[in-house]
Structure formats: C-alpha cells, structure tokens
Design a protein around this motif. Structure first.
Motif, PDB file in Angstrom:
ATOM      1  N   TYR A 192       0.870  -1.160  -0.027  1.00 23.36           N
ATOM      2  CA  TYR A 192      -0.181   0.560  -0.102  1.00 23.36           C
ATOM      3  C   TYR A 192       0.954   1.166   0.032  1.00 23.36           C
ATOM      4  N   ASN A 193       1.899   1.094   0.607  1.00 20.45           N
ATOM      5  CA  ASN A 193       3.010   2.150   0.877  1.00 20.45           C
ATOM      6  C   ASN A 193       3.566   2.951  -0.377  1.00 20.45           C
ATOM      7  N   LYS A 194       3.619   1.439  -0.768  1.00 22.38           N
ATOM      8  CA  LYS A 194       4.817   1.665  -2.163  1.00 22.38           C
ATOM      9  C   LYS A 194       3.749   2.493  -3.789  1.00 22.38           C
ATOM     10  N   LEU A 195       2.428   1.202  -3.565  1.00 23.39           N
ATOM     11  CA  LEU A 195       1.714   2.246  -4.191  1.00 23.39           C
ATOM     12  C   LEU A 195       0.916   4.194  -3.504  1.00 23.39           C
ATOM     13  N   ASN A 196       0.917   3.684  -2.515  1.00 21.69           N
ATOM     14  CA  ASN A 196       0.787   5.415  -2.506  1.00 21.69           C
ATOM     15  C   ASN A 196       1.486   5.876  -2.573  1.00 21.69           C
ATOM     16  N   ASN A 197       2.807   5.907  -3.123  1.00 18.51           N
ATOM     17  CA  ASN A 197       3.962   6.907  -3.544  1.00 18.51           C
ATOM     18  C   ASN A 197       3.913   6.646  -4.975  1.00 18.51           C
ATOM     19  N   GLY A 198       3.050   6.283  -5.246  1.00 17.31           N
ATOM     20  CA  GLY A 198       3.127   6.439  -7.518  1.00 17.31           C
ATOM     21  C   GLY A 198       3.693   5.421  -8.137  1.00 17.31           C
ATOM     22  N   LYS A 199       3.505   4.804  -7.191  1.00 21.46           N
ATOM     23  CA  LYS A 199       4.576   3.123  -7.805  1.00 21.46           C
ATOM     24  C   LYS A 199       3.036   2.685  -8.301  1.00 21.46           C
ATOM     25  N   THR A 200       3.285   1.649  -9.792  1.00 23.72           N
ATOM     26  CA  THR A 200       2.183   0.802  -9.884  1.00 23.72           C
ATOM     27  C   THR A 200       2.873  -0.495  -9.430  1.00 23.72           C
ATOM     28  N   PHE A 201       1.580  -1.658  -9.682  1.00 25.62           N
ATOM     29  CA  PHE A 201       1.776  -3.048  -8.840  1.00 25.62           C
ATOM     30  C   PHE A 201       2.907  -3.780  -9.805  1.00 25.62           C
ATOM     31  N   ASN A 202       3.024  -3.755 -10.782  1.00 27.25           N
ATOM     32  CA  ASN A 202       4.684  -4.161 -12.197  1.00 27.25           C
ATOM     33  C   ASN A 202       5.869  -3.238 -11.229  1.00 27.25           C
ATOM     34  N   GLN A 203       5.475  -2.023 -10.901  1.00 30.62           N
ATOM     35  CA  GLN A 203       6.829  -1.434 -10.420  1.00 30.62           C
ATOM     36  C   GLN A 203       7.954  -1.780  -9.076  1.00 30.62           C
ATOM     37  N   ILE A 204       6.594  -3.122  -8.591  1.00 31.80           N
ATOM     38  CA  ILE A 204       7.679  -3.632  -7.091  1.00 31.80           C
ATOM     39  C   ILE A 204       7.320  -4.456  -7.417  1.00 31.80           C
ATOM     40  N   TYR A 205       9.336  -3.861  -7.653  1.00 30.02           N
ATOM     41  CA  TYR A 205      10.239  -5.779  -7.678  1.00 30.02           C
ATOM     42  C   TYR A 205      10.756  -6.254  -6.153  1.00 30.02           C
ATOM     43  N   ASP A 206       9.801  -5.682  -5.009  1.00 27.24           N
ATOM     44  CA  ASP A 206      10.164  -6.162  -3.839  1.00 27.24           C
ATOM     45  C   ASP A 206       9.278  -7.506  -2.825  1.00 27.24           C
ATOM     46  N   LEU A 207       8.392  -7.970  -4.109  1.00 27.62           N
ATOM     47  CA  LEU A 207       7.130  -8.436  -3.396  1.00 27.62           C
ATOM     48  C   LEU A 207       8.171 -10.202  -3.119  1.00 27.62           C
ATOM     49  N   LEU A 208       8.636 -10.288  -3.386  1.00 32.36           N
ATOM     50  CA  LEU A 208       9.648 -11.730  -3.141  1.00 32.36           C
ATOM     51  C   LEU A 208      11.027 -10.954  -2.926  1.00 32.36           C
ATOM     52  N   ALA A 209      11.690 -11.520  -1.943  1.00 34.17           N
ATOM     53  CA  ALA A 209      12.986 -11.512  -1.510  1.00 34.17           C
ATOM     54  C   ALA A 209      13.232 -11.854  -0.633  1.00 34.17           C
ATOM     55  N   LEU A 210      14.503 -12.082  -1.519  1.00 31.80           N
ATOM     56  CA  LEU A 210      15.547 -13.215  -0.207  1.00 31.80           C
ATOM     57  C   LEU A 210      16.771 -11.801   0.512  1.00 31.80           C
ATOM     58  N   ARG A 211      16.588 -12.885   2.063  1.00 29.36           N
ATOM     59  CA  ARG A 211      18.648 -11.801   2.142  1.00 29.36           C
ATOM     60  C   ARG A 211      19.148 -12.548   2.549  1.00 29.36           C
ATOM     61  N   VAL A 212      20.331 -12.877   1.541  1.00 35.10           N
ATOM     62  CA  VAL A 212      21.350 -14.340   2.004  1.00 35.10           C
ATOM     63  C   VAL A 212      22.792 -13.128   2.525  1.00 35.10           C
ATOM     64  N   PHE A 213      22.937 -14.288   4.203  1.00 41.48           N
ATOM     65  CA  PHE A 213      24.210 -13.938   5.068  1.00 41.48           C
ATOM     66  C   PHE A 213      25.389 -14.991   5.087  1.00 41.48           C
ATOM     67  N   VAL A 214      26.544 -14.059   5.080  1.00 40.21           N
ATOM     68  CA  VAL A 214      27.357 -14.432   4.886  1.00 40.21           C
ATOM     69  C   VAL A 214      28.726 -14.190   5.505  1.00 40.21           C
ATOM     70  N   ASN A 215      29.955 -14.789   5.822  1.00 41.98           N
ATOM     71  CA  ASN A 215      31.090 -14.308   7.035  1.00 41.98           C
ATOM     72  C   ASN A 215      31.668 -13.427   6.243  1.00 41.98           C
ATOM     73  N   THR A 216      32.347 -12.949   4.863  1.00 44.58           N
ATOM     74  CA  THR A 216      33.137 -12.150   4.127  1.00 44.58           C
ATOM     75  C   THR A 216      32.540 -11.068   3.680  1.00 44.58           C
ATOM     76  N   GLU A 217      33.142  -9.924   3.135  1.00 45.06           N
ATOM     77  CA  GLU A 217      32.947  -9.698   1.996  1.00 45.06           C
ATOM     78  C   GLU A 217      32.303  -9.108   0.740  1.00 45.06           C
ATOM     79  N   ALA A 218      34.218 -10.258   0.453  1.00 38.20           N
ATOM     80  CA  ALA A 218      34.438 -11.028  -0.509  1.00 38.20           C
ATOM     81  C   ALA A 218      33.848 -12.797  -0.643  1.00 38.20           C
ATOM     82  N   GLU A 219      33.189 -12.680   0.089  1.00 34.94           N
ATOM     83  CA  GLU A 219      31.788 -13.443   0.017  1.00 34.94           C
ATOM     84  C   GLU A 219      30.399 -13.102  -1.146  1.00 34.94           C
ATOM     85  N   CYS A 220      30.489 -11.923  -0.081  1.00 31.21           N
ATOM     86  CA  CYS A 220      29.156 -11.605  -1.436  1.00 31.21           C
ATOM     87  C   CYS A 220      29.476 -11.631  -2.901  1.00 31.21           C
ATOM     88  N   TYR A 221      30.308 -10.679  -2.938  1.00 32.15           N
ATOM     89  CA  TYR A 221      30.374 -10.413  -4.213  1.00 32.15           C
ATOM     90  C   TYR A 221      30.373 -12.270  -5.062  1.00 32.15           C
TER      91      TYR A 221
END
Length: 186
Positions: A102-131
């Motif tokens: 609702y907040n994203k739609l209220n801020n002018g985005k359309t449903f198709n412009q919301i790219y994070d309806l589905l999301a993953l967060r990956v945690f690793v040990n080092t910065e190099a592993e992030c890349y």
C-alpha cells in the motif's frame, strides 16, 4: 482491545482503533524490533481504515499467491548453489506485507513497479563472499536490468552496507536479493 476482533465494533470505533494502532502501537513494535507484530498491526489497520484499497491489494496478491509460495523453493535453490561452492550462509525469505505494498502504491508506484514482492536476504561471513554469492546467483538467474546496487563499495550515509539485486527466477518470478555479512546486518 484485540485488533483481530475489530469486526465486532462499529465502523467509527474500528477506524479510531486502527488509527491509534498505526500512530502508537506499530511504531513501538518497530522500535522493539518485533517486525512480525508490526506488519500484522499495519495490515489489520489498513483493512479497517481503507478497506477498498486493502481488498484490492489482497485480490491482486491472491492472483499471485502461488508466486509468493515460491520463496521457499528459491531459498532451497540458492542454498544448494552456495553449498556446492562451500559457502557458509544463512538465507531468509519473505513476501511483502499488504501495508508495505500500500505504501509503495501510495507513493506513485504501480503494482508492476514493485520488484520486492518476493525477497531473499543472504548472510555470509566475509565481504568477498558477498561478491562471490552475487556472481553465483547472476550466473544461475538472469538479473533485472538497472536493479543492482552496491552499498558495500558505496555505503549509504547511515553506513548501511549490502548488495541489492533483482533476479528472474526460473518460473518467471522477480525476486529482490540482498547479500550481506552478519556484521553488516548488525
């Protein structure tokens, strides 16, 4: 009053309690780091403050419910890739709350412009592993153009660090993926 039972009250009482909840109780839940309660309170409040908007979003999400169920499968697929490369990791997944949409739609985005309806967060040990994780994910899944941000090399002013990318899964769903170390998350 239990916010889950507002349907027992008059419409005015429902709206008053919903507004009070958004103004007072959701910020408290946020400050205490209780996101599940915060999200539930926001969604319940929206349902009574703006039922037409709430049910439009729910209807739209019901059409994509099967897509939202893919989060678990995507966690397993990405975890398998990282295990094959001996990268110690933790992965959390979520589908966006109704109030956040609702907040994203209220801020002018359309449903198709919301790219994070589905999301993953990956945690690793080092910065190099992030890349390394970013490269492995991009080699398996097609990245969405112009949806990559490197907040590790260029942290936000508040020192937030993470890699953000959007990918298309094998079934055509768009996932936002955030990759960071546990220290960056803390």
């Amino acid at each position: 009053y239990d916010r889950r039972n507002l349907w027992l009250l008059t419409e005015k009482e429902q709206k008053d309690i919903a507004k009070e909840t958004l103004d007072i109780y959701t910020p408290i839940a946020h400050r205490l780091g209780i996101n599940s309660i915060k999200s539930e309170l926001e969604d319940l409040s929206l349902r009574y403050l703006k039922p037409d908007v709430y049910f439009q979003i729910v209807e739209r999400l019901n059409k994509t419910k099967q897509e939202r169920d893919y989060v678990k499968d995507m966690i397993e697929n990405v975890s398998k890739i990282l295990n094959e490369h001996n990268i110690a990791h933790e992965i959390k997944g979520r589908s966006k709350s109704i109030y956040s949409i609702y907040n994203k739609l209220n801020n002018g985005k359309t449903f198709n412009q919301i790219y994070d309806l589905l999301a993953l967060r990956v945690f690793v040990n080092t910065e190099a592993e992030c890349y390394q994780v970013l490269g492995l994910i991009h080699s398996k899944y097609r990245p969405v153009p112009k949806r990559f941000k490197d907040y590790i090399a260029m942290p936000k002013p508040n020192m937030y660090q993470s890699l953000h990318t959007c990918i298309l899964s094998g079934d055509g769903n768009t996932f936002e993926v955030q990759i960071r170390t546990k220290d960056m998350d803390d």
